[in-house]
Design a protein around this motif. Sequence first.
Motif, PDB file in Angstrom:
ATOM      1  N   ALA A  19       0.897  -1.191   0.055  1.00 21.22           N
ATOM      2  CA  ALA A  19       0.201  -0.043  -0.096  1.00 21.22           C
ATOM      3  C   ALA A  19       0.743   1.215  -0.060  1.00 21.22           C
ATOM      4  O   ALA A  19       0.664   2.185  -0.629  1.00 21.22           O
ATOM      5  CB  ALA A  19      -0.952  -0.101   1.231  1.00 21.22           C
ATOM      6  N   LEU A  20       1.966   1.422   1.020  1.00 20.95           N
ATOM      7  CA  LEU A  20       2.918   2.408   0.888  1.00 20.95           C
ATOM      8  C   LEU A  20       3.427   2.563  -0.393  1.00 20.95           C
ATOM      9  O   LEU A  20       3.396   3.919  -1.025  1.00 20.95           O
ATOM     10  CB  LEU A  20       3.913   2.067   1.969  1.00 20.95           C
ATOM     11  N   VAL A  21       3.765   1.430  -1.230  1.00 14.73           N
ATOM     12  CA  VAL A  21       4.595   1.810  -2.487  1.00 14.73           C
ATOM     13  C   VAL A  21       3.474   2.389  -3.301  1.00 14.73           C
ATOM     14  O   VAL A  21       3.889   3.378  -4.155  1.00 14.73           O
ATOM     15  CB  VAL A  21       5.296   0.451  -2.791  1.00 14.73           C
TER      16      VAL A  21
ATOM     17  N   VAL B 223       3.938   5.738  -5.525  1.00 16.90           N
ATOM     18  CA  VAL B 223       3.992   5.846  -6.928  1.00 16.90           C
ATOM     19  C   VAL B 223       3.070   6.833  -7.433  1.00 16.90           C
ATOM     20  O   VAL B 223       3.129   7.237  -8.459  1.00 16.90           O
ATOM     21  CB  VAL B 223       3.953   4.491  -7.377  1.00 16.90           C
ATOM     22  N   SER B 224       1.720   6.600  -7.010  1.00 14.67           N
ATOM     23  CA  SER B 224       0.591   7.409  -7.643  1.00 14.67           C
ATOM     24  C   SER B 224       0.880   8.869  -7.534  1.00 14.67           C
ATOM     25  O   SER B 224       0.115   9.670  -8.149  1.00 14.67           O
ATOM     26  CB  SER B 224      -0.739   7.058  -6.670  1.00 14.67           C
ATOM     27  N   THR B 225       1.664   9.392  -6.409  1.00 14.76           N
ATOM     28  CA  THR B 225       2.009  10.909  -6.631  1.00 14.76           C
ATOM     29  C   THR B 225       2.914  11.385  -7.701  1.00 14.76           C
ATOM     30  O   THR B 225       2.581  12.446  -8.017  1.00 14.76           O
ATOM     31  CB  THR B 225       2.670  11.200  -5.083  1.00 14.76           C
TER      32      THR B 225
ATOM     33  N   ILE C 217       6.639  -5.016  -9.019  1.00 21.52           N
ATOM     34  CA  ILE C 217       5.847  -4.041  -8.147  1.00 21.52           C
ATOM     35  C   ILE C 217       5.374  -2.879  -9.175  1.00 21.52           C
ATOM     36  O   ILE C 217       6.608  -2.139  -9.237  1.00 21.52           O
ATOM     37  CB  ILE C 217       6.332  -3.728  -6.855  1.00 21.52           C
ATOM     38  N   ASN C 218       4.557  -2.755  -9.312  1.00 18.61           N
ATOM     39  CA  ASN C 218       4.155  -1.702 -10.461  1.00 18.61           C
ATOM     40  C   ASN C 218       4.423  -0.287 -10.001  1.00 18.61           C
ATOM     41  O   ASN C 218       4.262   0.233  -9.193  1.00 18.61           O
ATOM     42  CB  ASN C 218       2.562  -1.503 -10.743  1.00 18.61           C
ATOM     43  N   GLY C 219       5.576   0.382 -11.120  1.00 24.29           N
ATOM     44  CA  GLY C 219       5.743   1.770 -10.935  1.00 24.29           C
ATOM     45  C   GLY C 219       6.984   1.813 -10.098  1.00 24.29           C
ATOM     46  O   GLY C 219       7.698   3.103  -9.591  1.00 24.29           O
ATOM     47  N   ALA C 220       7.627   0.677  -9.348  1.00 15.72           N
ATOM     48  CA  ALA C 220       8.813   0.880  -8.572  1.00 15.72           C
ATOM     49  C   ALA C 220       9.791  -0.269  -9.120  1.00 15.72           C
ATOM     50  O   ALA C 220       9.392  -0.987  -9.877  1.00 15.72           O
ATOM     51  CB  ALA C 220       8.601   0.288  -7.110  1.00 15.72           C
ATOM     52  N   THR C 221      11.181  -0.135  -8.555  1.00 13.71           N
ATOM     53  CA  THR C 221      11.988  -1.093  -8.740  1.00 13.71           C
ATOM     54  C   THR C 221      12.251  -1.804  -7.362  1.00 13.71           C
ATOM     55  O   THR C 221      12.769  -1.257  -6.359  1.00 13.71           O
ATOM     56  CB  THR C 221      13.363  -0.555  -9.296  1.00 13.71           C
TER      57      THR C 221
ATOM     58  N   ASN D  87      -7.740  -2.428   3.635  1.00 13.42           N
ATOM     59  CA  ASN D  87      -8.060  -0.869   2.947  1.00 13.42           C
ATOM     60  C   ASN D  87      -7.362   0.019   3.997  1.00 13.42           C
ATOM     61  O   ASN D  87      -6.879   1.089   3.862  1.00 13.42           O
ATOM     62  CB  ASN D  87      -9.371  -0.667   2.420  1.00 13.42           C
ATOM     63  N   ASP D  88      -7.065  -0.338   5.300  1.00 14.62           N
ATOM     64  CA  ASP D  88      -6.703   0.827   6.046  1.00 14.62           C
ATOM     65  C   ASP D  88      -5.110   1.025   5.911  1.00 14.62           C
ATOM     66  O   ASP D  88      -4.794   1.980   6.241  1.00 14.62           O
ATOM     67  CB  ASP D  88      -6.925   0.277   7.852  1.00 14.62           C
ATOM     68  N   PHE D  89      -4.673   0.087   5.473  1.00 16.06           N
ATOM     69  CA  PHE D  89      -3.195   0.288   4.958  1.00 16.06           C
ATOM     70  C   PHE D  89      -3.000   1.585   4.003  1.00 16.06           C
ATOM     71  O   PHE D  89      -2.082   2.304   4.021  1.00 16.06           O
ATOM     72  CB  PHE D  89      -2.343  -0.888   4.430  1.00 16.06           C
ATOM     73  N   THR D  90      -3.813   1.635   2.813  1.00 17.10           N
ATOM     74  CA  THR D  90      -3.746   2.531   1.995  1.00 17.10           C
ATOM     75  C   THR D  90      -4.149   3.990   2.603  1.00 17.10           C
ATOM     76  O   THR D  90      -3.562   4.947   2.369  1.00 17.10           O
ATOM     77  CB  THR D  90      -4.948   2.273   0.874  1.00 17.10           C
ATOM     78  N   LEU D  91      -5.162   4.124   3.788  1.00  7.89           N
ATOM     79  CA  LEU D  91      -5.551   5.292   4.249  1.00  7.89           C
ATOM     80  C   LEU D  91      -4.387   5.651   5.193  1.00  7.89           C
ATOM     81  O   LEU D  91      -4.304   6.869   5.234  1.00  7.89           O
ATOM     82  CB  LEU D  91      -6.895   4.991   5.088  1.00  7.89           C
ATOM     83  N   ALA D  92      -3.596   4.701   5.737  1.00  9.91           N
ATOM     84  CA  ALA D  92      -2.414   5.038   6.601  1.00  9.91           C
ATOM     85  C   ALA D  92      -1.305   5.711   5.638  1.00  9.91           C
ATOM     86  O   ALA D  92      -0.846   6.298   6.141  1.00  9.91           O
ATOM     87  CB  ALA D  92      -1.947   3.831   7.290  1.00  9.91           C
ATOM     88  N   ALA D  93      -0.999   5.108   4.364  1.00  9.57           N
ATOM     89  CA  ALA D  93       0.065   5.563   3.723  1.00  9.57           C
ATOM     90  C   ALA D  93      -0.541   7.056   3.200  1.00  9.57           C
ATOM     91  O   ALA D  93       0.366   8.015   3.034  1.00  9.57           O
ATOM     92  CB  ALA D  93      -0.023   4.704   2.397  1.00  9.57           C
ATOM     93  N   GLU D  94      -1.812   7.154   2.841  1.00  6.45           N
ATOM     94  CA  GLU D  94      -2.111   8.623   2.241  1.00  6.45           C
ATOM     95  C   GLU D  94      -2.166   9.564   3.409  1.00  6.45           C
ATOM     96  O   GLU D  94      -1.642  10.717   3.353  1.00  6.45           O
ATOM     97  CB  GLU D  94      -3.718   8.411   1.888  1.00  6.45           C
ATOM     98  N   ALA D  95      -2.577   9.162   4.683  1.00  2.00           N
ATOM     99  CA  ALA D  95      -2.179   9.970   6.070  1.00  2.00           C
ATOM    100  C   ALA D  95      -0.943  10.444   6.140  1.00  2.00           C
ATOM    101  O   ALA D  95      -0.700  11.449   6.726  1.00  2.00           O
ATOM    102  CB  ALA D  95      -2.938   9.331   7.251  1.00  2.00           C
ATOM    103  N   CYS D  96       0.067   9.635   5.496  1.00  2.00           N
ATOM    104  CA  CYS D  96       1.591   9.761   5.958  1.00  2.00           C
ATOM    105  C   CYS D  96       2.056  10.855   4.673  1.00  2.00           C
ATOM    106  O   CYS D  96       3.239  11.361   4.914  1.00  2.00           O
ATOM    107  CB  CYS D  96       2.368   8.632   5.783  1.00  2.00           C
ATOM    108  N   LEU D  97       1.450  10.993   3.733  1.00  3.08           N
ATOM    109  CA  LEU D  97       1.992  11.893   2.719  1.00  3.08           C
ATOM    110  C   LEU D  97       2.440  13.298   2.932  1.00  3.08           C
ATOM    111  O   LEU D  97       3.431  13.786   2.699  1.00  3.08           O
ATOM    112  CB  LEU D  97       0.969  11.957   1.373  1.00  3.08           C
TER     113      LEU D  97
END
Length: 316
Positions: free
Chosen positions: A41-43, A47-49, A83-87, A163-173
């Motif tokens: 989720a973090l990656v 990447v989405s940014t 992993i899409n968008g990452a090495t 899905n909470d991991f995605t929300l957590a990653a977004e909260a860290c941005l």
Amino acid sequence: MKETWILSMENPNNVGDDGGSDRPTIMVTNDDGIDAPGLQALVRVLVSTNRYRVWVCAPDSEKSAVSHSITWRHPLAAKSVEINGATAFAISGTPADCTSLGISKALFPSVPDLVLSGINIGSNCGYHIVYSGTVAGAREAYFYGLPSVSISYDWVGGTSNINDFTLAAEACLPLIHAIFVEIKNKTFPQKCFLNVDLPTNIPNHKGYKLTKQGKSIVKMGWKPVSSEAQGAQMLSTMTMEQNPVASNSNAKTESQEQLLFKREVKGGHVEDGETDYFYLKQGYITVTPLGALTHADIDCQSFFKEWLPPVADRCM
């Protein structure tokens, strides 16, 4: 998934080069393993940014609670994974190994600008910071002067969902973006790294809260178990070579049945005060600066200042 394995510390082909992008680079590691939902989720969110070049150097399997252990006596294997968008590389080592390899320029073509370790499944506060492989992944980068952050989510079974991991990653941005402002201005403190914990109810978090490491810990005990399967597994990991000197002695040995024990939770202790775990449970995203060294309390220093000289005199 690619099947590329790197068995040495050489990188003649500049693995991980994406054509010299001028975007800042974030390297991600963890202790739950490269397939863990928190890291994924973090990656994905980073990447989405489209603001960062993202590298991943994480354990190939779960390495929770290994603290800051490292691999010393045998080579590490690095396996390229998709992993899409990452090495990304899965590493046959600990979180500290992964960070060390990932920042060394042996695996990737340059040193990352920021190291993120997580998102861990479960909080890392208080004394649990000592056990944490997630925190060690960030601490290892700090040892080498790189800005780093360990990130954990207070997962609660039956309440939390993936899905909470995605929300957590977004909260860290916002925090990550702000760190890069300081990195660009060369004003990010070099005497600490950050440990971030996100509350269980992440959609309704109360914002960031600067905290200090507390003394919270889950009390653990041991209970005897009698599973033959567990016994067989333990025997396979405890095989030792016989000491040839001992075999020549006249001492008699008796075959004894192996005793098996398993950890169990005995309860938790949370101290009062403005600490990481206290504010996490209040619903805040806690941000705790950490250093590499833990200094004894001043009262302990005072005690041993008086205690040690007489001991030393008796040794003369």
